[in-house]
Design a protein around this motif. Structure first.
Motif, PDB file in Angstrom:
ATOM      1  N   THR A  40       0.834  -1.193   0.000  1.00  0.00           N
ATOM      2  CA  THR A  40       0.000   0.000   0.000  1.00  0.00           C
ATOM      3  C   THR A  40       0.867   1.239   0.000  1.00  0.00           C
ATOM      4  OG1 THR A  40      -1.653   1.277   1.227  1.00  0.00           O
ATOM      5  CG2 THR A  40      -0.107  -0.019   2.521  1.00  0.00           C
ATOM      6  N   ILE A  41       0.308   2.318  -0.499  1.00  0.00           N
ATOM      7  CA  ILE A  41       1.038   3.587  -0.473  1.00  0.00           C
ATOM      8  C   ILE A  41       0.734   4.318   0.828  1.00  0.00           C
ATOM      9  CG2 ILE A  41       1.451   5.737  -1.727  1.00  0.00           C
ATOM     10  CD1 ILE A  41       0.135   4.402  -4.160  1.00  0.00           C
ATOM     11  N   ARG A  42      -0.352   3.919   1.469  1.00  0.00           N
ATOM     12  CA  ARG A  42      -0.799   4.622   2.676  1.00  0.00           C
ATOM     13  C   ARG A  42       0.009   4.166   3.878  1.00  0.00           C
ATOM     14  NH1 ARG A  42      -5.746   2.691   0.646  1.00  0.00           N
ATOM     15  NH2 ARG A  42      -6.336   1.611   2.545  1.00  0.00           N
ATOM     16  N   ASN A  43       1.236   4.595   3.901  1.00  0.00           N
ATOM     17  CA  ASN A  43       2.157   4.044   4.874  1.00  0.00           C
ATOM     18  C   ASN A  43       3.341   4.983   4.944  1.00  0.00           C
ATOM     19  OD1 ASN A  43       4.693   2.573   5.415  1.00  0.00           O
ATOM     20  ND2 ASN A  43       3.320   0.834   5.701  1.00  0.00           N
ATOM     21  N   TYR A  44       3.696   5.383   6.143  1.00  0.00           N
ATOM     22  CA  TYR A  44       4.750   6.374   6.286  1.00  0.00           C
ATOM     23  C   TYR A  44       6.113   5.861   5.878  1.00  0.00           C
ATOM     24  CZ  TYR A  44       3.731  11.001   7.989  1.00  0.00           C
ATOM     25  OH  TYR A  44       3.381  12.315   8.071  1.00  0.00           O
ATOM     26  N   PHE A  45       6.211   4.575   5.734  1.00  0.00           N
ATOM     27  CA  PHE A  45       7.504   4.041   5.302  1.00  0.00           C
ATOM     28  C   PHE A  45       7.577   3.997   3.781  1.00  0.00           C
ATOM     29  CE2 PHE A  45      10.175   0.452   4.065  1.00  0.00           C
ATOM     30  CZ  PHE A  45      11.368   0.840   4.643  1.00  0.00           C
ATOM     31  N   TYR A  46       6.555   3.409   3.174  1.00  0.00           N
ATOM     32  CA  TYR A  46       6.576   3.259   1.726  1.00  0.00           C
ATOM     33  C   TYR A  46       6.553   4.589   0.995  1.00  0.00           C
ATOM     34  CZ  TYR A  46       5.952  -1.711   2.401  1.00  0.00           C
ATOM     35  OH  TYR A  46       6.127  -3.006   2.770  1.00  0.00           O
ATOM     36  N   ASP A  47       5.846   5.563   1.534  1.00  0.00           N
ATOM     37  CA  ASP A  47       5.788   6.796   0.761  1.00  0.00           C
ATOM     38  C   ASP A  47       7.137   7.520   0.798  1.00  0.00           C
ATOM     39  OD1 ASP A  47       5.596   7.831   3.265  1.00  0.00           O
ATOM     40  OD2 ASP A  47       3.689   8.853   2.957  1.00  0.00           O
ATOM     41  N   ALA A 100      11.805   8.868  -2.474  1.00  0.00           N
ATOM     42  CA  ALA A 100      13.237   8.849  -2.760  1.00  0.00           C
ATOM     43  C   ALA A 100      13.501   8.269  -4.143  1.00  0.00           C
ATOM     44  CB  ALA A 100      13.975   8.037  -1.697  1.00  0.00           C
ATOM     45  N   VAL A 101      12.840   7.185  -4.444  1.00  0.00           N
ATOM     46  CA  VAL A 101      13.046   6.551  -5.747  1.00  0.00           C
ATOM     47  C   VAL A 101      12.633   7.513  -6.861  1.00  0.00           C
ATOM     48  CG1 VAL A 101      12.298   4.707  -7.282  1.00  0.00           C
ATOM     49  CG2 VAL A 101      12.803   4.190  -4.903  1.00  0.00           C
ATOM     50  N   GLU A 102      11.517   8.180  -6.660  1.00  0.00           N
ATOM     51  CA  GLU A 102      11.059   9.109  -7.692  1.00  0.00           C
ATOM     52  C   GLU A 102      12.089  10.195  -7.911  1.00  0.00           C
ATOM     53  OE1 GLU A 102       9.095  12.355  -9.758  1.00  0.00           O
ATOM     54  OE2 GLU A 102       9.978  12.462  -7.767  1.00  0.00           O
ATOM     55  N   GLY A 111      15.230   3.941  -0.118  1.00  0.00           N
ATOM     56  CA  GLY A 111      14.853   4.219  -1.502  1.00  0.00           C
ATOM     57  C   GLY A 111      16.062   4.622  -2.337  1.00  0.00           C
ATOM     58  N   GLN A 112      16.892   5.467  -1.760  1.00  0.00           N
ATOM     59  CA  GLN A 112      18.088   5.897  -2.487  1.00  0.00           C
ATOM     60  C   GLN A 112      19.015   4.716  -2.751  1.00  0.00           C
ATOM     61  OE1 GLN A 112      19.276   8.921   0.371  1.00  0.00           O
ATOM     62  NE2 GLN A 112      18.562  10.539  -1.008  1.00  0.00           N
ATOM     63  N   LEU A 113      19.136   3.888  -1.739  1.00  0.00           N
ATOM     64  CA  LEU A 113      19.992   2.705  -1.857  1.00  0.00           C
ATOM     65  C   LEU A 113      19.459   1.756  -2.926  1.00  0.00           C
ATOM     66  CD1 LEU A 113      22.389   2.441   0.014  1.00  0.00           C
ATOM     67  CD2 LEU A 113      21.093   0.817   1.373  1.00  0.00           C
ATOM     68  N   ALA A 114      18.151   1.544  -2.882  1.00  0.00           N
ATOM     69  CA  ALA A 114      17.535   0.625  -3.840  1.00  0.00           C
ATOM     70  C   ALA A 114      17.676   1.159  -5.258  1.00  0.00           C
ATOM     71  CB  ALA A 114      16.061   0.416  -3.500  1.00  0.00           C
ATOM     72  N   PHE A 115      17.543   2.467  -5.394  1.00  0.00           N
ATOM     73  CA  PHE A 115      17.683   3.024  -6.743  1.00  0.00           C
ATOM     74  C   PHE A 115      19.088   2.818  -7.278  1.00  0.00           C
ATOM     75  CE2 PHE A 115      18.624   6.042 -10.021  1.00  0.00           C
ATOM     76  CZ  PHE A 115      17.516   5.903 -10.843  1.00  0.00           C
TER      77      PHE A 115
END
Lengths: 331, 331
Positions: free
Chosen positions: A72-79, A84-86, A299-303
DNA sequence: AATCTCATTTCAAACGATTGCATCATTAAA
DNA sequence: TTTAATGATGCAATCGTTTGAAATGAGATT
């Protein structure tokens, strides 16, 4: 609706030259004369000409789109992760397509198909609770689309993964609790099916078993805020533990509701420690001590991993984001 | 990387029939014999044939992708909005492409261009703080791509908008404060450039001017949590107001930090009321009373509008999502 | 005058799916 | 036996851009 586009053909007709000349002129091809280039470019700019992406993509077979598939996007972690990825993706000329699995396997699978059909060039994924079979991801990867797992990762090798230091985080929390001399611990984890839960649970339990055998630790796996609240309410009626460990934000929220209801004082009556992306624990008074697991940094790491794969790096690697303890006043 | 695809051509060669026959067979065209259809379909399924989207899109000039452009995803309101839009979009066969403006005009503009180049069929947008010129959006819309503004909307007509009931929400808050007999009010709003701020501010002020002339209301426009905290800390040193109104979550968070620092009791020493998407106010003890403005519901509403436009509805409409008061114990 | 450069420009074939029209058989009707 | 109708399939153009190869023409060389 769909308004007529400007095309190379249109420009070529207007200028009385061939399509290929127009195309080359716009790309500053050395074969084309300076005069022609100027004429072409001028017309192109007055007409706001823009290459038709559909055609370009058909030729190049490249979409420059990356997919993100999360429960889900409704999550303070995923967003934070997505954000970051965006940000990174834009810098490198990629766009982001997002889909949610809603923790349902069927949706996850159909969304993978949608993403594949949309010709994403890479996929970031945090799997659903129901996911067991990694075949769809393997197929995607075998067809040349790198897959980077994050947060909730596949428990099999052969995939790139960007993980939080789950074991380390749980250990840090366990250690902190022990150091404060707490002996009566309530430890709350998420869905036991997830690798992230297994890792944190095993690590937490192991640390206590090794370093504080006389402690009395009770383990539960409530899934969300409300389940945690109810569970704690019941427990607090009998005996209030001297400390509570919360594996995630939602669990923490539930626990704090119960704490408030029972009018317990933090940290005098009860100590609290959690694992969190960051915001939620800081809202309470006193602020909750937590082990930080930054979605943004992950996110930065994953990118970075994804980018390497996109650029041809064939290596499969697991990257782990370190955890740090952020001291509040709750322990 | 890019592994060779299965194409109609490949199938046709394998089967010794023409490309067009294969194409028609797969689409159950009545011209094709039952036997041929069966043969084609079998091979297609064993080879996992899937039409090349690039080619399909080039023919149809349709991407089935919708764009969302927001200041940031790291926000409990926007991620609910995005989540709702994604859920609805998937149901209707659309995918979602997300971009962030980071509240910078330059990024906003370049991202609009990226989205246009990616041939999105519709755009949801909440504008940046710096945005003044609506030309890019108008151009997009004129070229046949419906634009739906939400939350931070354009202050010009000619666009579809999905708004929170900003005026009503502010009014509800003002009314609640007055009804509780509070006379010494600190009212905190966001960036004064945004229409959303203007509306809420005007409505709030207007209501007080009309219904409680003897009240002493102070207005400030701190932008984020930290600014709010500092502002309140200063104010509390001199004189503690009997109530605080917070236009958004971040402001509320800052205020509550200051409240905790000053060891003020809610609602005995000070009353708090806010406008929020929902989660944050419920974390405090007592829970903060707030006017609910649901990002999720707004997302559903905005999608409905978008869908109508995509299906040919030319009407430009403004939809407003009603606000409701959620009573906590802070007022 | 014939040949050779060289700079420009155009042709034509991709990329892969779709579709109106033409082309085949084959069979029924005249 | 010829014609028409039907069913099944193939041809070829299209969407818009790109690009290797061929063509054009003017000027320089022999």
């Amino acid at each position: 609706m769909a308004i007529q586009q400007n095309t190379l053909k249109k420009l070529s007709e207007l200028l009385g030259i061939s399509i290929s000349t127009v195309s080359r002129a716009l790309k500053d091809h050395p074969d084309i004369s300076v005069k022609t280039k100027a004429r072409v470019k001028e017309l192109a700019s007055t007409l706001d000409y823009e290459p038709n992406n559909f055609a370009v993509q058909l030729r190049t077979q490249q979409s420059n789109v990356l997919g993100i598939l999360v429960p889900t996007i409704r999550n303070y972690f995923y967003d934070f992760f997505i954000s970051a990825v965006e940000e990174e993706a834009v810098k490198h000329g990629y766009s982001i397509m997002i889909m949610q699995s809603c923790d349902k396997l069927s949706l996850e699978i159909s969304n993978i198909n949608v993403l594949r059909r949309n010709k994403i060039m890479g996929l970031f994924v945090s799997i659903s609770i129901e996911t067991e079979d990694m075949t769809p991801f393997r197929k995607l990867q075998d067809s040349g689309v790198p897959v980077v797992f994050f947060d909730r990762v596949a428990e099999v090798s052969g995939f790139s993964k960007a993980c939080l230091a789950d074991e380390a985080a749980a250990q840090i929390a366990a250690k902190s609790i022990i150091e404060k001399g707490k002996k009566n611990v309530l430890a709350l984890f998420g869905h036991p099916h997830l690798s992230i839960t297994k890792l944190r649970y095993a690590s937490f339990k192991n640390y206590f078993d090794l370093h504080s055998k006389d402690s009395n630790v009770t383990y539960f796996f409530p899934e969300q805020a409300e389940a945690s609240r109810q569970l704690c309410s019941e427990i607090f009626k009998n005996k209030v533990p001297d400390s509570v460990f919360c594996m995630g934000d939602m669990i923490l929220i539930g626990v704090m509701h119960a704490v408030h209801e029972a009018k317990l004082k933090v940290p005098e009556d009860i100590s609290i420690i959690g694992i969190s992306n960051g915001l939620i624990p800081t809202l309470y008074n006193p602020k909750i001590t937590y082990v930080e697991t930054s979605g943004f940094k992950l996110g930065q790491l994953a990118f970075k991993q994804m980018y390497a794969s996109l650029k041809g790096n064939e290596e499969i690697e697991e990257v782990i984001l370190e955890s740090i303890l952020v001291e509040g006043g709750s322990l």
